[in-house]
Design a protein around this motif. Sequence first.
Motif, mmCIF file in Angstrom:
data_model
loop_
_atom_site.group_PDB
_atom_site.id
_atom_site.type_symbol
_atom_site.label_atom_id
_atom_site.label_comp_id
_atom_site.label_asym_id
_atom_site.label_seq_id
_atom_site.Cartn_x
_atom_site.Cartn_y
_atom_site.Cartn_z
ATOM 1 N N ASP A 44 0.807 -1.223 0.000
ATOM 2 C CA ASP A 44 0.000 0.000 0.000
ATOM 3 C C ASP A 44 0.835 1.266 0.000
ATOM 4 N N GLN A 73 -5.992 -6.368 4.768
ATOM 5 C CA GLN A 73 -6.523 -5.757 3.540
ATOM 6 C C GLN A 73 -8.041 -5.823 3.489
ATOM 7 N N ASP A 77 -7.893 -1.975 5.900
ATOM 8 C CA ASP A 77 -7.596 -1.205 4.693
ATOM 9 C C ASP A 77 -8.831 -0.928 3.844
ATOM 10 N N ASN A 124 -6.799 -2.040 -3.036
ATOM 11 C CA ASN A 124 -7.013 -3.046 -1.992
ATOM 12 C C ASN A 124 -7.709 -4.287 -2.525
#
Length: 184
Positions: A44, A73, A77, A124
């Motif tokens: 990321d 993730q 995220d 993502n």
Amino acid sequence: MLYNISTRIGWRFTLFFLALNFLMQGIILGVSYPACCGLLPPLDVSIMLDGEKVYGFFNAIGEEGRALYFINQSTLDIIFPLLYAPAYLALLAQLLKYNHLLRHPWWLFICLPIGIALADFAENLQILYLVSDYPVQHNVLGLSVANFLKHMLSMVTALVLIGLALRLLHLKLKPRFNACRTDT
């Protein structure tokens, strides 16, 4: 619609979402990433991703790291853009309001955090797909584009925020400076 929302946003809303943003960022960077990545920088935060970087990272973190990375993730995220987009949208709206630029075409800059969040979601989701299908290697062009867009829009947003803050500082200090100059 965004213009109407931006005129109604106050500092409480802005500071609340900025606090949530920094809290979540602290959890992700201080707890979640070190648990799955160790000292390796996560995908990321890497810029200019290619297949070698992506699959080298997946290989380096091992099976347990990939499982933890997938959990991160698919939870933190995915939630994070829902916190930082309104935070920075509100901050931009406040700075535009106090710079007397909301009726100016500059108000369109409040769309930048939405673009960053959309690119981050795309990034993502692609990372989730790639890590879940590992060791099969897929083309990472979509991931690379989403990653590049996220980082470029973030840089533009940072520059706009700095510019608006400096302009506001100039507007606030200009009367004081002029008053001091005429006194001498």
